[in-house]
Motif scaffolding. Structure first.
Motif, PDB file in Angstrom:
ATOM      1  N   TRP A   1      81.652  50.854  49.128  1.00  0.00           N
ATOM      2  CA  TRP A   1      81.062  52.139  49.524  1.00  0.00           C
ATOM      3  C   TRP A   1      79.960  52.539  48.548  1.00  0.00           C
ATOM      4  N   ALA A   2      80.156  52.309  47.257  1.00  0.00           N
ATOM      5  CA  ALA A   2      79.118  52.610  46.264  1.00  0.00           C
ATOM      6  C   ALA A   2      77.880  51.751  46.502  1.00  0.00           C
ATOM      7  N   ASP A   3      78.082  50.468  46.798  1.00  0.00           N
ATOM      8  CA  ASP A   3      76.949  49.581  47.096  1.00  0.00           C
ATOM      9  C   ASP A   3      76.204  50.062  48.339  1.00  0.00           C
ATOM     10  N   TYR A   4      76.964  50.498  49.332  1.00  0.00           N
ATOM     11  CA  TYR A   4      76.351  50.991  50.560  1.00  0.00           C
ATOM     12  C   TYR A   4      75.504  52.240  50.289  1.00  0.00           C
ATOM     13  N   LEU A   5      76.057  53.182  49.521  1.00  0.00           N
ATOM     14  CA  LEU A   5      75.314  54.404  49.208  1.00  0.00           C
ATOM     15  C   LEU A   5      74.059  54.104  48.397  1.00  0.00           C
ATOM     16  N   ASP A   6      74.162  53.141  47.490  1.00  0.00           N
ATOM     17  CA  ASP A   6      73.007  52.739  46.695  1.00  0.00           C
ATOM     18  C   ASP A   6      71.921  52.179  47.612  1.00  0.00           C
ATOM     19  N   TYR A   7      72.327  51.346  48.529  1.00  0.00           N
ATOM     20  CA  TYR A   7      71.373  50.758  49.473  1.00  0.00           C
ATOM     21  C   TYR A   7      70.747  51.822  50.371  1.00  0.00           C
ATOM     22  N   ILE A   8      71.588  52.712  50.901  1.00  0.00           N
ATOM     23  CA  ILE A   8      71.079  53.689  51.863  1.00  0.00           C
ATOM     24  C   ILE A   8      70.171  54.710  51.185  1.00  0.00           C
ATOM     25  N   SER A   9      70.375  54.953  49.874  1.00  0.00           N
ATOM     26  CA  SER A   9      69.482  55.865  49.157  1.00  0.00           C
ATOM     27  C   SER A   9      68.089  55.256  49.036  1.00  0.00           C
ATOM     28  N   HIS A  10      68.007  53.925  48.858  1.00  0.00           N
ATOM     29  CA  HIS A  10      66.694  53.256  48.833  1.00  0.00           C
ATOM     30  C   HIS A  10      66.020  53.350  50.191  1.00  0.00           C
ATOM     31  N   ILE A  11      66.796  53.188  51.244  1.00  0.00           N
ATOM     32  CA  ILE A  11      66.232  53.289  52.590  1.00  0.00           C
ATOM     33  C   ILE A  11      65.685  54.687  52.842  1.00  0.00           C
ATOM     34  N   ARG A  12      66.418  55.708  52.420  1.00  0.00           N
ATOM     35  CA  ARG A  12      65.980  57.095  52.649  1.00  0.00           C
ATOM     36  C   ARG A  12      64.662  57.376  51.936  1.00  0.00           C
ATOM     37  N   GLU A  13      64.458  56.761  50.792  1.00  0.00           N
ATOM     38  CA  GLU A  13      63.235  57.024  50.030  1.00  0.00           C
ATOM     39  C   GLU A  13      62.020  56.314  50.613  1.00  0.00           C
ATOM     40  N   THR A  14      62.244  55.357  51.492  1.00  0.00           N
ATOM     41  CA  THR A  14      61.109  54.583  52.018  1.00  0.00           C
ATOM     42  C   THR A  14      61.007  54.595  53.536  1.00  0.00           C
ATOM     43  N   ILE A  15      61.960  55.200  54.231  1.00  0.00           N
ATOM     44  CA  ILE A  15      62.006  55.093  55.684  1.00  0.00           C
ATOM     45  C   ILE A  15      60.782  55.724  56.347  1.00  0.00           C
ATOM     46  N   HIS A  16      60.160  56.688  55.686  1.00  0.00           N
ATOM     47  CA  HIS A  16      59.009  57.350  56.290  1.00  0.00           C
ATOM     48  C   HIS A  16      57.851  56.389  56.525  1.00  0.00           C
ATOM     49  N   LEU A  17      57.837  55.266  55.831  1.00  0.00           N
ATOM     50  CA  LEU A  17      56.734  54.323  55.974  1.00  0.00           C
ATOM     51  C   LEU A  17      56.667  53.703  57.362  1.00  0.00           C
ATOM     52  N   VAL A  18      57.788  53.751  58.110  1.00  0.00           N
ATOM     53  CA  VAL A  18      57.764  53.134  59.438  1.00  0.00           C
ATOM     54  C   VAL A  18      56.863  53.889  60.398  1.00  0.00           C
ATOM     55  N   VAL A  19      56.476  55.119  60.039  1.00  0.00           N
ATOM     56  CA  VAL A  19      55.561  55.887  60.890  1.00  0.00           C
ATOM     57  C   VAL A  19      54.265  55.109  61.110  1.00  0.00           C
ATOM     58  N   ILE A  20      53.826  54.429  60.057  1.00  0.00           N
ATOM     59  CA  ILE A  20      52.565  53.702  60.145  1.00  0.00           C
ATOM     60  C   ILE A  20      52.675  52.569  61.153  1.00  0.00           C
ATOM     61  N   GLY A  21      53.865  52.073  61.356  1.00  0.00           N
ATOM     62  CA  GLY A  21      54.083  51.023  62.358  1.00  0.00           C
ATOM     63  C   GLY A  21      54.401  51.577  63.725  1.00  0.00           C
ATOM     64  N   GLY A  22      54.272  52.903  63.900  1.00  0.00           N
ATOM     65  CA  GLY A  22      54.493  53.522  65.200  1.00  0.00           C
ATOM     66  C   GLY A  22      55.944  53.728  65.556  1.00  0.00           C
ATOM     67  N   LYS A  23      56.822  53.715  64.547  1.00  0.00           N
ATOM     68  CA  LYS A  23      58.252  53.888  64.818  1.00  0.00           C
ATOM     69  C   LYS A  23      58.731  55.262  64.355  1.00  0.00           C
ATOM     70  N   ASN A  24      59.846  55.689  64.928  1.00  0.00           N
ATOM     71  CA  ASN A  24      60.430  56.981  64.564  1.00  0.00           C
ATOM     72  C   ASN A  24      61.360  56.799  63.366  1.00  0.00           C
ATOM     73  N   PRO A  25      61.086  57.482  62.230  1.00  0.00           N
ATOM     74  CA  PRO A  25      61.905  57.269  61.027  1.00  0.00           C
ATOM     75  C   PRO A  25      63.389  57.548  61.245  1.00  0.00           C
ATOM     76  N   LEU A  26      63.717  58.608  61.982  1.00  0.00           N
ATOM     77  CA  LEU A  26      65.118  58.955  62.181  1.00  0.00           C
ATOM     78  C   LEU A  26      65.840  57.875  62.986  1.00  0.00           C
ATOM     79  N   ASP A  27      65.200  57.397  64.052  1.00  0.00           N
ATOM     80  CA  ASP A  27      65.812  56.350  64.869  1.00  0.00           C
ATOM     81  C   ASP A  27      66.034  55.083  64.049  1.00  0.00           C
ATOM     82  N   GLU A  28      65.012  54.718  63.261  1.00  0.00           N
ATOM     83  CA  GLU A  28      65.129  53.505  62.458  1.00  0.00           C
ATOM     84  C   GLU A  28      66.195  53.659  61.375  1.00  0.00           C
ATOM     85  N   PHE A  29      66.258  54.858  60.790  1.00  0.00           N
ATOM     86  CA  PHE A  29      67.268  55.105  59.749  1.00  0.00           C
ATOM     87  C   PHE A  29      68.669  54.950  60.329  1.00  0.00           C
ATOM     88  N   ARG A  30      68.877  55.497  61.504  1.00  0.00           N
ATOM     89  CA  ARG A  30      70.197  55.407  62.133  1.00  0.00           C
ATOM     90  C   ARG A  30      70.560  53.954  62.447  1.00  0.00           C
TER      91      ARG A  30
END
Length: 795
Positions: free
Chosen positions: A673-702
């Motif tokens: 669970w700690a490894d998962y939270l560590d990973y997901i925190s990195h994703i949250r900090e960078t997920i907004h970049l998918v906007v440039i590829g025409g994707k929805n950040p919330l959908d991709e995050f989920r």
């Protein structure tokens, strides 16, 4: 006819507004309570009545049937024990609290005493009541004062302090009524998740909570997830190097900010400059994802976060200033990379970086209580969100005495210099009369500058801000004395009443004659509730008082949100002239509502991102809790590692092997669970970049969160089996000193000062760097596999 019309208007208003103004249902119950006469009963008879009520509650009699007697009993007990008999308004507030409402009572109307009645009633079953306070001082004060009522009536009272040992906390939580800060209660919940022995759990099942300062905790603090972390090695030298790079970048040339100055982006020129310095061809290539994140965080720290506004440095540590209260936000961190970047910016080596081992948003933690209610002085502007997120109506309790405070119109100036001169001039005039003055400022920097200006004018003043917040009670206690001038940040807005004439009210009549406390605000705030809280420091319980706010058209808030654009450009007031145009006053009020709407949207955005993680957390928490309390049989090792399991069962016995299996399972759940939270925190900090590829950040995050969680659940089983094959086992169980089941050498708790800006639509970034992006960045599956690969276990 007029009475019927009035009732019809109230009915229509209640249909359109989550604020409940009709108190008739509460008045009927109040009348029944008032008809119960207990004054002729002896103390012994009152205690006998409490014993009877407790038995009825535990025999299954409903709370509603016990309400009138229990409230009348607490009222009479309070009169005898504390010398305070609750007003009718306090009793109605107590009824609303018992019915799970949010109660709005103005400052000084006695919320603390009002809470004793529903707390007593709901504690009769023995399941426990938590009174969740805003800070430790209030928890201790209220437990000590109100505890006399409960103890007289045969109930136990506990108070949680941060530094208590496990056994004292267990006693406090198992009391009938427990006073504790919301944060510490949540932190203890997270600590329980790390427990390896059920005997060390401190919480029992949550039952009912009364939340003090409910709007602040349920709305403002909802952006701050609670975190428990463990020690891990950290490379800070690289972040210091990156901070040096961004420090030399030029605004508008190398980087730009969004219109609200909540996010900052590299321009094409700035991007090329950084890439040249770092020696990388394309900073936006997927292989540079982590480096890109750290550069962006360094830029955010350098440009957007300001010392003495957003944080202070005390004892060689960064301490975040709460934007709503002006206090140091105790044990608060920004998201990991932002925190490290600010420390690097200020040349501070962090001692508290670590991997997140457990986390829960306050909003989700509070939803674990089957029932909650709350009380505050300022719920009006938060009412819609309270309905939306918590399904809670707000009941407005009228003041026991009419409010006679004079709220003067805002004074608006063209610029800060004119405003500052007017503020000092007003303070000088009022101070000459001896009328006490409280000045609410927007930042530590502003409070210290104003205090300096006043002292140059020969006016002695007390300063209360994040740098001396431990002196709050002492400074506020004297703020109502004759001639007192107190310069404060917004921290003076909650929790402690300012008594006219001083703490003992010796000169109360003189101060009343002078006009009571004069409150001066030096700017607007992002939330009208903060504005109302500051005004509410004056005019408590029918006292006289005055308030006035001073605003300039170049105040930071007005510039930050472009509120000035709402104002006609044809209007150009003279340098020191007060702006009298009513249109400008109206547009500033409109601007404040727009800002509140923006912040409300931010909270909704954060909720959307945290919702799926919370559902996953509940799954893993329930699974682990069932194992910890021996609710489910353990069969993994006997099936997946049958040969080794059978061998050790013959060597050490079934009971020892069950303990070994339980220990390994709990450890592996925590680790994964700690490894998962560590990973997901990195994703949250960078997920907004998918906007440039025409994707929805919330959908991709989920999508990523769901896949990663499924991967983690499968990985847990493999970790358990592999760990079982690695450990040495004897008659006492696992040889911990030779096993890899060691927990972190130290753990600590803090709040993440979360921000949804990381999930923004990146308008500037899209405009400036689209041509530099490679398609590989937006293959989120490949990013997931690359980051998480090291955590997978080969089958």
């Amino acid at each position: 006819m007029s009475n019927k019309l009035s009732k019809l208007i109230d009915f229509i208003r209640n249909l359109q507004n989550p604020m409940e103004y009709d108190l008739e249902p509460y008045k009927k119950v109040l009348e029944e309570i008032n008809n119960i006469k207990l004054r002729n009963l002896s103390d012994y008879q009152l205690k006998e009545l409490s014993i009877r009520l407790k038995k009825q509650a535990r025999d299954g009699i409903s709370h509603e049937k016990l309400l009138t007697e229990s409230f009348a009993l607490v009222r009479e007990t309070s009169r005898r024990v504390l010398g305070m008999c609750p007003f009718d308004t306090q009793i109605m507030a107590g009824i609303a609290l018992h019915r799970d409402k949010i109660v709005e009572m103005k400052t000084g109307e006695g919320k603390t005493l009002a809470a004793t009645m529903p707390a007593y009633l709901n504690a009769l079953t023995g399941k426990g009541v938590h009174i969740l306070t805003f800070n430790d001082y209030l928890a201790g004060r209220d437990a000590e004062c109100m505890g006399h009522i409960y103890e007289f009536l045969g109930l136990t009272v506990g108070h949680i302090k941060e530094d208590m040992d496990i056994y004292k906390k267990q006693n406090a939580y198992w009391s009938d009524i427990t006073y504790v800060t919301t944060k510490e209660s949540g932190f203890d919940y997270l600590r329980d998740f790390l427990c390896m022995e059920k005997e060390k759990l401190v919480h029992r099942p949550l039952h009912y909570a009364i939340i003090d300062e409910a709007d602040s905790i349920l709305i403002d603090e909802t952006r701050s997830p609670l975190v428990i972390a463990g020690k891990v090695e950290e490379d800070v030298e690289n972040q210091i190097y990156l901070s040096d790079i961004v420090r030399n970048l030029k605004p508008n040339d190398d980087y730009e900010t969004d219109k609200y100055k909540r996010d900052v982006y590299l321009t094409d020129k700035g991007l090329s400059k950084v890439e040249d310095i770092l020696g990388c061809d394309n900073l936006y290539h997927s292989k540079n994802l982590e480096l890109l994140t750290k550069i962006n965080c360094a830029l955010h720290a350098e440009v957007l976060l300001k010392k003495d506004r957003d944080y202070i440095i005390r004892n060689e540590k960064i301490e975040i200033i709460d934007e709503f209260t002006g206090r140091v936000a105790d044990k608060r961190h920004w998201p990991h990379n932002i925190q490290v970047a600010v420390e690097a910016k200020e040349g501070i080596v962090s001692e508290s970086n670590g991997i997140i081992m457990g986390s829960i948003a306050l909003q989700h933690y509070l939803s674990l209580y089957p029932r909650i209610s709350g009380m505050t002085g300022t719920a009006n502007t938060a009412a819609e969100e309270l309905i939306e997120f918590y399904n809670k109506d707000v009941v407005v309790i009228h003041t026991s005495k009419p409010c006679i405070r004079k709220d003067h119109p805002n004074m608006i100036f063209a610029n800060k210099l004119a405003k500052q001169k007017a503020i000092v001039s007003k303070i000088k005039r009022v101070h000459k009369t001896g009328q006490p003055i409280l000045i609410g400022t927007g930042s530590v920097e502003e409070s210290e500058l104003l205090a300096h200006n006043l002292r140059e004018e020969g006016i002695n003043c007390q300063v209360l801000n994040a740098k001396n917040d431990e002196m709050e009670a002492k400074i506020i206690a004297r703020a109502g004395e004759i001639g007192a001038v107190t310069v404060s940040t917004n921290m003076a807005g909650r929790g402690i009443d300012i008594k006219l004439g001083g703490e003992k009210e010796l000169d109360r009549d003189k101060v009343c004659t002078l006009g009571g406390l004069y409150v001066i605000g030096t700017s607007l705030h992002e939330s009208r509730r903060i504005y109302d809280q500051l005004k509410g420091r004056a005019g408590r319980q029918g006292d006289p008082g005055e308030s006035r706010f001073f605003i300039s058209l170049d105040d930071e808030l007005i510039q930050k949100y472009d509120v000035s654009k709402l104002i006609s450009h044809n209007y150009s007031p003279k340098h020191d002239e007060v702006v009298e145009d009513p249109v400008i006053h109206q547009q500033l009020e409109r601007g404040q509502r727009i800002i509140e709407g923006y912040n409300s949207d931010m909270r909704r955005q954060l909720w959307k991102y945290s919702f799926i993680i919370e559902q996953q957390r509940r799954i893993i928490h329930n699974k682990r809790q069932d194992i910890l309390i021996d609710k489910v049989p353990l069969k993994i090792l006997s099936i997946k590692a049958a040969e080794r399991y059978d061998f050790f069962r013959s060597q050490v016995g079934e009971e020892t092997l069950r303990k070994v299996e339980k220990q390994i399972i709990l450890y592996c759940i925590n680790k994964c669970w700690a490894d998962y939270l560590d990973y997901i925190s990195h994703i949250r900090e960078t997920i907004h970049l998918v906007v440039i590829g025409g994707k929805n950040p919330l959908d991709e995050f989920r999508k990523i969160a769901i896949e990663a969680f499924d991967e983690m659940m499968n990985r847990i089983e493999h970790e358990i089996v592999n760990t079982f094959h690695d450990v040495e086992i004897n008659e006492d169980g696992i040889k911990i000193d030779k096993a890899r089941l060691k927990v972190p050498s130290s753990t600590w708790t803090y709040l993440i000062d979360d921000s949804p800006d990381q999930f923004s639509n990146l308008p500037l970034l899209v405009k400036t760097v689209t041509t530099t992006i490679t398609g590989t960045l937006f293959s989120l599956q490949s990013i997931y596999k690359r980051i998480f690969k090291k955590k997978k276990i080969s089958k």
